[in-house]
Design an enzyme around this catalytic site. Structure first.
Site, PDB file in Angstrom:
ATOM      1  N   GLU A 149       1.002  -1.269  -0.052  1.00 55.79           N
ATOM      2  CA  GLU A 149      -0.005   0.035   0.075  1.00 55.79           C
ATOM      3  C   GLU A 149       1.017   1.176  -0.011  1.00 55.79           C
ATOM      4  O   GLU A 149       0.406   2.328   0.685  1.00 55.79           O
ATOM      5  CB  GLU A 149      -0.897  -0.117   1.043  1.00 55.79           C
ATOM      6  CG  GLU A 149      -1.712  -1.253   1.201  1.00 55.79           C
ATOM      7  CD  GLU A 149      -2.879  -1.143   2.429  1.00 55.79           C
ATOM      8  OE1 GLU A 149      -2.539  -0.857   3.331  1.00 55.79           O
ATOM      9  OE2 GLU A 149      -3.950  -1.762   1.873  1.00 55.79           O
ATOM     10  N   ASP A 154      -8.544  -8.775   3.209  1.00 60.99           N
ATOM     11  CA  ASP A 154      -8.386  -7.822   4.363  1.00 60.99           C
ATOM     12  C   ASP A 154      -9.533  -7.595   5.288  1.00 60.99           C
ATOM     13  O   ASP A 154     -10.357  -6.638   5.239  1.00 60.99           O
ATOM     14  CB  ASP A 154      -8.293  -6.255   3.454  1.00 60.99           C
ATOM     15  CG  ASP A 154      -7.840  -4.938   4.375  1.00 60.99           C
ATOM     16  OD1 ASP A 154      -7.330  -5.346   5.350  1.00 60.99           O
ATOM     17  OD2 ASP A 154      -7.684  -4.185   3.778  1.00 60.99           O
ATOM     18  N   GLU A 169      -3.372 -12.205  12.749  1.00 54.77           N
ATOM     19  CA  GLU A 169      -3.906 -10.594  12.897  1.00 54.77           C
ATOM     20  C   GLU A 169      -5.230 -10.587  12.847  1.00 54.77           C
ATOM     21  O   GLU A 169      -5.757 -10.982  11.858  1.00 54.77           O
ATOM     22  CB  GLU A 169      -2.963  -9.793  12.030  1.00 54.77           C
ATOM     23  CG  GLU A 169      -3.194  -8.307  11.981  1.00 54.77           C
ATOM     24  CD  GLU A 169      -2.316  -7.478  11.225  1.00 54.77           C
ATOM     25  OE1 GLU A 169      -1.454  -8.057  10.612  1.00 54.77           O
ATOM     26  OE2 GLU A 169      -3.105  -6.422  11.056  1.00 54.77           O
ATOM     27  N   GLU A 211     -13.064  -2.060  11.337  1.00 58.97           N
ATOM     28  CA  GLU A 211     -12.853  -1.189  10.177  1.00 58.97           C
ATOM     29  C   GLU A 211     -13.766  -1.780   8.860  1.00 58.97           C
ATOM     30  O   GLU A 211     -14.476  -0.734   8.426  1.00 58.97           O
ATOM     31  CB  GLU A 211     -11.654  -1.463   9.606  1.00 58.97           C
ATOM     32  CG  GLU A 211     -11.096  -0.872   8.026  1.00 58.97           C
ATOM     33  CD  GLU A 211      -9.940  -1.290   7.494  1.00 58.97           C
ATOM     34  OE1 GLU A 211      -9.092  -1.650   8.361  1.00 58.97           O
ATOM     35  OE2 GLU A 211      -9.403  -0.697   6.375  1.00 58.97           O
ATOM     36  N   TRP A 271      -7.371  -2.291  -6.893  1.00 62.49           N
ATOM     37  CA  TRP A 271      -7.013  -2.653  -5.427  1.00 62.49           C
ATOM     38  C   TRP A 271      -7.336  -4.273  -5.191  1.00 62.49           C
ATOM     39  O   TRP A 271      -6.991  -4.885  -4.122  1.00 62.49           O
ATOM     40  CB  TRP A 271      -8.009  -1.877  -4.688  1.00 62.49           C
ATOM     41  CG  TRP A 271      -7.422  -0.758  -4.527  1.00 62.49           C
ATOM     42  CD1 TRP A 271      -7.857   0.446  -5.142  1.00 62.49           C
ATOM     43  CD2 TRP A 271      -6.506  -0.117  -3.323  1.00 62.49           C
ATOM     44  NE1 TRP A 271      -7.186   1.489  -4.676  1.00 62.49           N
ATOM     45  CE2 TRP A 271      -6.173   1.113  -3.588  1.00 62.49           C
ATOM     46  CE3 TRP A 271      -5.711  -0.949  -2.371  1.00 62.49           C
ATOM     47  CZ2 TRP A 271      -5.474   1.938  -2.757  1.00 62.49           C
ATOM     48  CZ3 TRP A 271      -4.784  -0.128  -1.568  1.00 62.49           C
ATOM     49  CH2 TRP A 271      -4.548   1.159  -1.684  1.00 62.49           C
TER      50      TRP A 271
HETATM   51  O1  GCW Z   1      -7.344  -2.516   5.910  1.00 61.07           O
HETATM   52  C1  GCW Z   1      -6.108  -1.726   5.555  1.00 61.07           C
HETATM   53  C2  GCW Z   1      -6.584  -0.475   6.144  1.00 61.07           C
HETATM   54  C3  GCW Z   1      -5.492   0.530   6.047  1.00 61.07           C
HETATM   55  C4  GCW Z   1      -4.306  -0.416   6.890  1.00 61.07           C
HETATM   56  C5  GCW Z   1      -3.933  -1.694   5.990  1.00 61.07           C
HETATM   57  C6  GCW Z   1      -2.882  -2.423   6.864  1.00 61.07           C
HETATM   58  C7  GCW Z   1      -2.755   0.606   8.312  1.00 61.07           C
HETATM   59  O2  GCW Z   1      -7.462   0.326   5.196  1.00 61.07           O
HETATM   60  O3  GCW Z   1      -5.620   1.571   6.834  1.00 61.07           O
HETATM   61  O4  GCW Z   1      -3.387   0.480   7.079  1.00 61.07           O
HETATM   62  O5  GCW Z   1      -5.209  -2.252   5.914  1.00 61.07           O
HETATM   63  O6  GCW Z   1      -3.316  -3.188   7.592  1.00 61.07           O
HETATM   64  O7  GCW Z   1      -1.724  -2.197   6.724  1.00 61.07           O
END
Ligand code: GCW
Length: 852
Positions: free
Chosen positions: A308, A387, A409, A415, A577
């Site tokens: 990212e 994610d 993790e 989120e 993405w």
């Molecule tokens: O889910 C995504 C988030 C990012 C985050 C990334 C990660 C800290 O949108 O904000 O960055 O994962 O886990 O590194």
């Protein structure tokens, strides 16, 4: 064990009964700041399960953690047992605590590990006493918390005799706090650690947080965002970091820090950060030495690289193992560890390429490196391959490392699961993941089943704990993102997720419902009525959320380019993405089979891979994650995919409406402050679940052209669209994306004096509920007034803190007015006054008949 350990006893004597009766209703206000460590007074009306005439706490040992343990025990007992505590100093003891070495004369059982403890009810000098023995001082503290928890839940401790050891060596909370005081994906206020580029002067909340963490056995806290600011490593900043360590140390919580791998260059003055360059290695060594001088018990680093937009070892053609090892070697002499995140992927994927697949990335990159990481490196792997979605298959990488330490993790911060505005208890998902057997045959591919009953070595919980391959390290981490909000995580129920994370990291064998019940008793007291309702809501909440957002493995269908909050169905498509669901007018889903798709299914061990490969044996919850199917696809005796989409969305939204009804039954039982807080949040959630439901049903109705066989999608007989009413000042606007507003349109007011909208009620006379769907942005506080025939019925302002600066699925909010008596011809009017950039926008009114 000599007498020295008894040299400074703290003795508290009084007449006390530990009653098994219910705790009296907690009717005074509670802020939630104490979390589950409220130590509410235990009722005195029942039979004693455990009687004390005198209570005495011996706390041998002078370490900070031991002092904390003793203080906490005294504090907890005092709070729970009442004010009649007297120090005596001479009376034989009832609570004895000490480390293994100090308590040998009690002959503790074998097998108490360093962070474990043994609890036993014994006779000490002729009287019953509770013995708490820890494998270390930290173990004693954990034992104290366990005893206090049992007492708070009026558990019968008469036959107390148990040894507990944590399953996972690594049990860390991670925080995504930035130095400016913001928290990435944090939903509960500003950072407890940082403000305006500095560590906060007052770290009271940090100590309080460490106490909460310690109480569920969490032993590490990574304090800053994985999108790391190298500033934290600078010489003049480190003493500030040391203050955070000082605040957490008394609770046995060691701190870690996220570091950017380019630091040797960005702040170190080197011309490179190539991990194989000896100058880079020397830099990490001296930087790490510097840290340990200030923080001797520093836990280690967390690294996000090549992800990212973060730079990483790929800049020099090096691997994550190269990058991890150079840092690991600097930590090694000090006993520190590095958690290197497997969340490494290319976010510029070619969406036109049917073989491209973000889900593949972690395994493709890390599996070939198995065995190349040093022993104090832990690869930190998100539970799913994408994610933190509400539903994903378990990451195949968890079963793809045999010679490498790993940690799973999780996310406590919600989120993608409603951002603590929605109540979603996540432990049922986590236990499903932890109990998932990555080797299992394709006999029954139902992810709801706990598969690890037979302790298979391929169970996720055994893999991450390091048991399967006898790894020296392993564990569980969760991104928590607490904030300065008085109750830490904004939603009172969100604390159940933090609690559950700690409990599961300690013991992944625990059952999600049992954990919730513990939390509920500690948080809301022991009234069975509260326990029943809270548990029912919590246990249904994850499924409900999944149902009204993105079922069948489509992922969350949220706005992935922005807030990750409200519906945003197309946001994941046609960009790099890689969170694609690939819906078109014929079908939906991502083909990840080996035969015709991206091959992701082939990353699992053979039998499981086979199960996912075939459309028929893929579990229904993951169908669209693994396969692209027509909307008309159905299993024998099943429903079509499109009908499942409709049904699950209605089902999920109805479920949340039930949460509201159920919670209301607790009025007067739960203290007013938390009762009202939870009620307001549930009411909001029920409204937002409808926004979700309608966006997704309407979208797929239009796209597929296939009607809902139950006639609900697209039909809203009780709804009056704002743009069809009589407008005075208000102007109709198109909403983008269209599905995030009813009919694709709304009305806005751009006259600072206000606007008005009205219509004449045309249904039969009766008693009704009026729901007003309006838009609540975070850049203004518009005012609304609802009138019936000129008489004010209700008024409110758009003051919620939603992640939205415009009208749409993030800001759409429902105001509900009950018990309105209406007859044909009545005029219903709303006056809206805009504020700031918020245009007092309205979507529709919905008027439901209520029982007389
Ligand atoms: O889910 C995504 C988030 C990012 C985050 C990334 C990660 C800290 O949108 O904000 O960055 O994962 O886990 O590194």
């Amino acid at each position: 064990m000599g007498t020295k350990a008894y040299s400074r006893p703290i003795t508290l004597a009084l007449l006390v009964t530990f009653a098994v009766a219910m705790t009296a209703a907690q009717t005074q206000a509670e802020t939630g700041r104490e979390g589950w460590l409220r130590y509410a007074r235990i009722g005195q009306t029942g039979t004693a399960s455990f009687q004390h005439e005198r209570i005495k706490v011996y706390g041998p040992g002078e370490s900070e953690v031991m002092r904390t343990a003793r203080r906490e025990l005294v504090h907890g007992l005092k709070e729970m047992l009442g004010p009649n505590w007297v120090h005596s100093g001479i009376v034989p003891g009832k609570f004895l605590l000490g480390s293994l070495q100090q308590m040998q004369w009690f002959h503790p059982p074998l097998g108490i590990e360093a962070e474990g403890f043994w609890l036993s009810l014994r006779k000490c000098e002729g009287q019953a006493c509770v013995v708490i023995v820890g494998g270390s001082d930290r173990g004693v503290l954990y034992g104290v918390f366990e005893v206090l928890s049992k007492l708070a839940r009026v558990e019968n401790v008469r036959g107390l005799e148990e040894t507990q050891n944590p399953a996972n060596p690594i049990r860390w909370a991670e925080e995504w706090d930035n130095l400016d005081g913001s928290v990435e994906r944090g939903y509960a206020g500003r950072s407890i650690f940082f403000d305006a580029g500095e560590v906060r002067r007052d770290l009271t909340r940090v100590s309080e947080y460490a106490r909460l963490l310690a109480s569920v056995g969490i032993n590490g806290c990574n304090i800053n965002n994985v999108n790391a600011n190298p500033r934290t490593l600078q010489r003049d900043f480190l003493p500030q970091i040391a203050r955070i360590a000082d605040a957490m140390r008394p609770w046995g919580v060691r701190i870690g820090m996220s570091v950017d791998v380019s630091s040797p260059k960005t702040i170190g003055g080197l011309e490179t950060f190539d991990p194989l360059d000896p100058k880079v290695a020397a830099w990490w060594q001296s930087k790490t030495d510097e840290i340990y001088k200030l923080i001797p018990d520093f836990a280690g680093f967390v690294v996000k690289a090549d992800s990212e937009g973060r730079v990483g070892p790929s800049a020099y053609g090096r691997t994550p193992a190269d990058a991890a090892n150079v840092i690991a070697r600097a930590l090694k002499p000090h006993g520190g560890v590095i958690l290197y995140r497997a969340f490494v992927y290319n976010h510029h994927l070619n969406w036109r390429d049917p073989k491209a697949d973000r889900a593949r990335a972690a395994y493709d990159i890390f599996h070939p490196l198995d065995g190349m990481f040093d022993d104090n490196v832990v690869v930190q792997i998100k539970y799913g391959p994408i994610d933190f979605q509400a539903r994903e298959p378990v990451s195949p990488l968890l079963g793809g490392l045999e010679k490498t330490n790993e940690a799973i993790e999780l996310q406590v911060t919600q989120e993608y699961t409603g951002q603590q505005r929605h109540l979603v208890y996540l432990a049922p998902m986590w236990t499903e993941v932890l109990n998932f057997d990555l080797s299992r045959a394709d006999r029954r591919l139902d992810p709801r089943e706990a598969e690890c009953r037979f302790a298979s070595e391929w169970c996720v919980k055994n893999l991450v704990a390091g048991k399967t391959f006898h790894r020296p390290l392993g564990g569980m981490v969760a991104v928590v993102n607490v904030g300065l909000d008085e109750n830490w995580l904004a939603h009172p129920f969100a604390m159940a997720n933090l609690y559950a994370f700690g409990r599961l990291a300690w013991s992944p064998e625990l059952d999600a419902q049992r954990i919730f019940e513990e939390w509920s008793q500690l948080t809301f007291g022991n009234d069975p009525a509260i326990l029943k309702v809270a548990t029912r809501i919590a246990m249904a909440s994850w499924r409900a959320y999944e149902d009204y957002t993105g079922p069948l493995g489509t992922q969350t269908l949220t706005d992935i380019l922005g807030s990750h909050y409200g519906p945003g169905i197309e946001s994941s498509e046609e960009n790099g993405w890689g969170q694609w669901h690939r819906a078109d007018h014929l079908g939906i889903g991502m083909d990840r089979s080996v035969a015709s798709g991206t091959g992701f299914a082939g990353q699992y061990r053979p039998q499981l891979a086979q199960g996912y490969e075939s459309l028929e044996t893929t579990p229904i919850e993951l169908l669209l994650f693994f396969h692209h199917v027509p909307y008309t696809y159905k299993r024998p005796y099943g429903k079509t995919v499109i009908q499942q989409i409709y049904d699950s969305h209605y089902q999920g939204a109805n479920e949340v409406a039930m949460f509201v009804r159920d919670w209301r039954a607790l009025k007067g039982k739960v203290d007013e402050q938390r009762y009202n807080e939870v009620l307001a949040k549930l009411e909001y959630q029920a409204g937002h679940a409808i926004v979700w439901r309608d966006a997704i049903c309407n979208y797929f109705l239009k796209l597929s052209g296939i009607a809902d066989e139950k006639g609900r999608a697209g039909h809203f007989p009780d709804r009056v669209e704002a743009e069809t009413m009589q407008l005075r000042g208000y102007v109709p606007v198109e909403v983008t994306p269209w599905e995030n507003a009813s009919g694709g349109r709304a009305i806005e007011c751009h006259d600072e004096h206000g606007c008005s909208v009205s219509f004449k009620f045309a249904k039969v006379a009766g008693r009704y509920e009026i729901d007003v769907e309006y838009f609540d942005q975070n850049n203004g506080e518009s005012k609304f007034r609802l009138y019936l025939n000129g008489l004010l019925l209700d008024e409110w302002a758009g003051t919620a803190n939603l992640p939205a600066t415009n009208i749409g699925g993030d800001s759409s909010t429902r105001r509900r007015v009950h018990g309105v008596v209406l007859k044909p011809g009545d005029e219903i009017r709303i006056d809206g006054v805009p504020d700031g950039k918020e245009p007092a926008a309205l979507d529709y009114l919905e008027i439901f008949s209520e029982p007389q």
